[in-house]
Scaffold this motif. Structure first.
Motif, mmCIF file in Angstrom:
data_model
loop_
_atom_site.group_PDB
_atom_site.id
_atom_site.type_symbol
_atom_site.label_atom_id
_atom_site.label_comp_id
_atom_site.label_asym_id
_atom_site.label_seq_id
_atom_site.Cartn_x
_atom_site.Cartn_y
_atom_site.Cartn_z
ATOM 1 N N PHE A 1 0.869 -1.176 0.000
ATOM 2 C CA PHE A 1 0.000 0.000 0.000
ATOM 3 C C PHE A 1 0.907 1.228 0.000
ATOM 4 C CE2 PHE A 1 -2.657 3.323 1.665
ATOM 5 C CZ PHE A 1 -3.934 3.031 1.202
ATOM 6 N N ARG A 2 0.893 1.967 -1.094
ATOM 7 C CA ARG A 2 1.832 3.077 -1.271
ATOM 8 C C ARG A 2 1.171 4.397 -0.901
ATOM 9 N NH1 ARG A 2 2.592 -0.355 -5.734
ATOM 10 N NH2 ARG A 2 4.648 -1.351 -5.739
ATOM 11 N N VAL A 3 1.839 5.122 -0.023
ATOM 12 C CA VAL A 3 1.332 6.401 0.487
ATOM 13 C C VAL A 3 2.316 7.500 0.128
ATOM 14 C CG1 VAL A 3 0.612 7.699 2.530
ATOM 15 C CG2 VAL A 3 0.189 5.229 2.400
ATOM 16 N N LEU A 4 1.806 8.578 -0.458
ATOM 17 C CA LEU A 4 2.613 9.759 -0.756
ATOM 18 C C LEU A 4 2.204 10.873 0.199
ATOM 19 C CD1 LEU A 4 4.563 11.458 -2.509
ATOM 20 C CD2 LEU A 4 2.629 11.891 -4.061
ATOM 21 N N VAL A 5 3.174 11.419 0.928
ATOM 22 C CA VAL A 5 2.925 12.508 1.872
ATOM 23 C C VAL A 5 3.650 13.742 1.364
ATOM 24 C CG1 VAL A 5 3.094 13.269 4.269
ATOM 25 C CG2 VAL A 5 2.846 10.824 3.762
ATOM 26 N N THR A 6 2.905 14.809 1.099
ATOM 27 C CA THR A 6 3.551 16.006 0.572
ATOM 28 C C THR A 6 2.856 17.249 1.086
ATOM 29 O OG1 THR A 6 4.080 17.278 -1.437
ATOM 30 C CG2 THR A 6 2.174 15.811 -1.542
ATOM 31 N N GLY A 7 3.655 18.216 1.501
ATOM 32 C CA GLY A 7 3.119 19.486 1.986
ATOM 33 C C GLY A 7 3.248 20.593 0.976
ATOM 34 N N GLY A 8 3.379 20.239 -0.311
ATOM 35 C CA GLY A 8 3.581 21.265 -1.322
ATOM 36 C C GLY A 8 5.052 21.610 -1.451
ATOM 37 N N SER A 9 5.340 22.681 -2.198
ATOM 38 C CA SER A 9 6.736 23.009 -2.504
ATOM 39 C C SER A 9 7.555 23.338 -1.265
ATOM 40 C CB SER A 9 6.791 24.193 -3.490
ATOM 41 O OG SER A 9 6.172 25.336 -2.935
ATOM 42 N N GLN A 10 6.899 23.732 -0.160
ATOM 43 C CA GLN A 10 7.623 24.112 1.054
ATOM 44 C C GLN A 10 7.548 23.054 2.159
ATOM 45 O OE1 GLN A 10 9.470 26.954 1.026
ATOM 46 N NE2 GLN A 10 8.797 27.063 -1.095
ATOM 47 N N GLY A 11 6.837 21.956 1.912
ATOM 48 C CA GLY A 11 6.678 20.960 2.955
ATOM 49 C C GLY A 11 5.685 21.429 4.012
ATOM 50 N N ALA A 12 5.432 20.584 5.017
ATOM 51 C CA ALA A 12 4.493 20.944 6.086
ATOM 52 C C ALA A 12 4.906 20.218 7.351
ATOM 53 C CB ALA A 12 3.067 20.576 5.696
ATOM 54 N N SER A 13 5.252 20.976 8.381
ATOM 55 C CA SER A 13 5.737 20.372 9.622
ATOM 56 C C SER A 13 4.687 19.497 10.289
ATOM 57 C CB SER A 13 6.182 21.475 10.595
ATOM 58 O OG SER A 13 7.340 22.129 10.114
ATOM 59 N N VAL A 14 3.417 19.880 10.220
ATOM 60 C CA VAL A 14 2.385 19.109 10.895
ATOM 61 C C VAL A 14 2.283 17.696 10.321
ATOM 62 C CG1 VAL A 14 0.475 19.855 9.392
ATOM 63 C CG2 VAL A 14 0.020 19.181 11.760
ATOM 64 N N LEU A 15 2.529 17.537 9.040
ATOM 65 C CA LEU A 15 2.486 16.203 8.447
ATOM 66 C C LEU A 15 3.629 15.344 8.980
ATOM 67 C CD1 LEU A 15 1.571 16.981 4.713
ATOM 68 C CD2 LEU A 15 0.051 16.538 6.660
ATOM 69 N N SER A 16 4.786 15.947 9.140
ATOM 70 C CA SER A 16 5.933 15.196 9.645
ATOM 71 C C SER A 16 5.739 14.773 11.099
ATOM 72 C CB SER A 16 7.213 16.036 9.521
ATOM 73 O OG SER A 16 7.523 16.283 8.161
ATOM 74 N N SER A 17 5.019 15.581 11.864
ATOM 75 C CA SER A 17 4.842 15.256 13.280
ATOM 76 C C SER A 17 3.696 14.282 13.527
ATOM 77 C CB SER A 17 4.609 16.540 14.090
ATOM 78 O OG SER A 17 3.413 17.185 13.698
ATOM 79 N N VAL A 18 2.669 14.288 12.686
ATOM 80 C CA VAL A 18 1.482 13.471 12.924
ATOM 81 C C VAL A 18 1.477 12.166 12.124
ATOM 82 C CG1 VAL A 18 -1.042 13.387 12.662
ATOM 83 C CG2 VAL A 18 0.057 15.444 13.584
ATOM 84 N N VAL A 19 1.899 12.210 10.869
ATOM 85 C CA VAL A 19 1.723 11.039 9.995
ATOM 86 C C VAL A 19 2.436 9.787 10.518
ATOM 87 C CG1 VAL A 19 2.167 10.088 7.693
ATOM 88 C CG2 VAL A 19 1.183 12.382 7.939
ATOM 89 N N PRO A 20 3.698 9.835 10.908
ATOM 90 C CA PRO A 20 4.329 8.594 11.389
ATOM 91 C C PRO A 20 3.571 7.948 12.551
ATOM 92 C CG PRO A 20 5.992 10.274 10.985
ATOM 93 C CD PRO A 20 4.674 10.958 10.879
ATOM 94 N N ASP A 21 3.179 8.752 13.532
ATOM 95 C CA ASP A 21 2.456 8.202 14.680
ATOM 96 C C ASP A 21 1.072 7.684 14.283
ATOM 97 O OD1 ASP A 21 4.459 8.600 16.560
ATOM 98 O OD2 ASP A 21 3.830 10.662 16.962
ATOM 99 N N GLY A 22 0.434 8.358 13.324
ATOM 100 C CA GLY A 22 -0.862 7.893 12.861
ATOM 101 C C GLY A 22 -0.762 6.557 12.146
ATOM 102 N N LEU A 23 0.242 6.396 11.301
ATOM 103 C CA LEU A 23 0.431 5.130 10.593
ATOM 104 C C LEU A 23 0.778 4.010 11.568
ATOM 105 C CD1 LEU A 23 2.386 6.266 7.396
ATOM 106 C CD2 LEU A 23 -0.081 6.086 7.759
ATOM 107 N N ALA A 24 1.474 4.365 12.652
ATOM 108 C CA ALA A 24 1.849 3.360 13.653
ATOM 109 C C ALA A 24 0.630 2.789 14.369
ATOM 110 C CB ALA A 24 2.805 3.970 14.668
#
Length: 387
Positions: A187-210
């Motif tokens: 199951f392939r997941v792409l996480v992107t915050g646009g051209s500048q990235g997004a800190s909230v995605l980096s802080s929440v996504v790993p723990d959510g996937l866990a």
């Protein structure tokens, strides 16, 4: 006989402005026209865009910082306008097209002064500040959504729905099937915050996937675009949780990642929405709450109402909520495939063509010349920067 016209595109230096401008530039060049770009230092250095296009950096202040900031911005805008007038006397453009952002304003002001036809393209579902400032003076307004907030009714007769142009590589995905998802497959997941990235995605996504069930979690393959200051912490988190993940601060091959993604977790910027709907990819969207006029929430509304995306406000974007939404989508391959089709139904695959038709229709044919005839060179050649 094919006739050549000179067009000037003016855009702020973020991906949301630059990507559709680049798509229009490619379409106009395919039709045999000449194209120049006016932007800021960020825009003319944007990787992978505007190859073979003459670029110009003009002064353009940002209206902020109180009276002193406004005064400085006004001086910069006026200087940029004067230099754009000088540039237009050399180029003799048939039309000037603005894509929003403060660097577009001096270019449009100069066009008004020189009686050059003008149009603006609005990428978002809320008319941006610069486009609101010039809406009464431009000849045409192109929109990406059928409903655009902050667009006065008195301008409706000059509005055309074109959609938001995307890169050719993304548009090509529209003709490819959604990647087959087997119940026990990757199951392939792409996480992107646009051209500048997004800190909230980096802080929440790993723990959510866990928090996903073990059998689901072991199937994950994540590609995550993160901000420079977040990437090492996010990489360590994925490793700690034993989730297969590749991280980068920039994804130059984003269309390739989008091609194989079963699900995208992203902000709701205009280019992101346009690419999701062009390719037909389901998404979990987290609108940027500080976006001007909360336009990302409006951007996400159409695809969400169609069933192609789930929207989570940032204030409610927690690992628990992400895991819940992931399970609703990821554990039902049929539901995911249906969501992909619904996302695709919101796309505007002919956006670049329709926008090019619009600007050709408003452009001034007085400067037409046959293909092959000697054409004026941009002063200095290559990138031109005016101090």
């Amino acid at each position: 006989m094919t006739r050549v016209r000179q067009f000037v595109l003016a855009a702020g230096g973020t991906g949301g402005h630059m990507v559709p401008a680049a798509a229009l530039a490619e379409e106009l060049k395919r039709r045999g026209h000449r194209v120049d770009l006016i932007s800021d230092e960020r825009g003319v250095r944007f990787p992978g865009l505007f190859e073979g296009v003459e670029t110009h950096v003009l002064p353009a202040g940002r209206v902020q910082g109180g009276p002193i900031g406004w005064y400085r911005a006004g001086r910069a805008m006026w200087a940029g306008r004067a230099q754009a007038i000088e540039l237009y006397r050399e180029l003799k453009p048939a039309a000037v097209i603005g894509f929003g952002g403060y660097p577009a304003l001096p270019a449009l002001m100069a066009a008004f002064n020189q009686d050059i036809p003008t149009a603006v393209h609005e990428q978002n579902a809320v008319l941006g500040r610069v486009n609101r400032l010039v809406a009464g003076k431009v000849d045409a307004i192109a929109t990406s959504y059928g409903k655009v907030e902050r667009l006065a009714d008195k301008y409706r007769d000059k509005v055309t729905l074109t959609g938001n142009p995307v890169r050719d590589e993304v548009l090509a995905l529209r003709d490819k099937p959604y990647p087959l998802l087997e119940e026990d497959g990757i199951f392939r997941v792409l996480v992107t915050g646009g051209s500048q990235g997004a800190s909230v995605l980096s802080s929440v996504v790993p723990d959510g996937l866990a928090m996903l069930p073990v059998q689901f979690r072991r199937r994950l393959q994540v590609t995550h675009q993160a901000r420079v200051e977040d990437i090492e912490k996010a990489r360590a988190k994925y490793a700690e949780l034993q989730i297969a993940a590749d991280l980068a601060t920039y994804l130059p091959d984003l269309p390739d990642h989008l091609a194989w993604a079963h699900l995208v977790i992203a902000r709701a910027g205009a280019s992101t929405i346009a690419e999701l709907t062009a390719a037909g990819r389901p998404a979990i969207l987290v609108p940027l709450p500080t976006a001007t006029d909360d336009h990302q929430t409006d951007n996400a509304r159409e695809i969400a109402e169609a069933g192609g995306a789930r929207v989570i406000a940032q204030s409610q974007f927690t690992p628990v909520e992400l895991a819940k939404q992931m399970q609703k989508l990821g554990l039902d391959p049929e539901a995911l495939t249906n969501a992909a089709a619904r996302a695709r139904s919101c796309g505007h695959p002919d956006a670049a063509r329709d926008l090019a038709d619009l600007v050709e229709n408003i452009s001034n044919p007085a400067g037409d010349m046959p293909v092959g005839e000697a054409q004026p060179e941009t002063p200095g050649g290559g990138k031109v920067a005016y101090a």
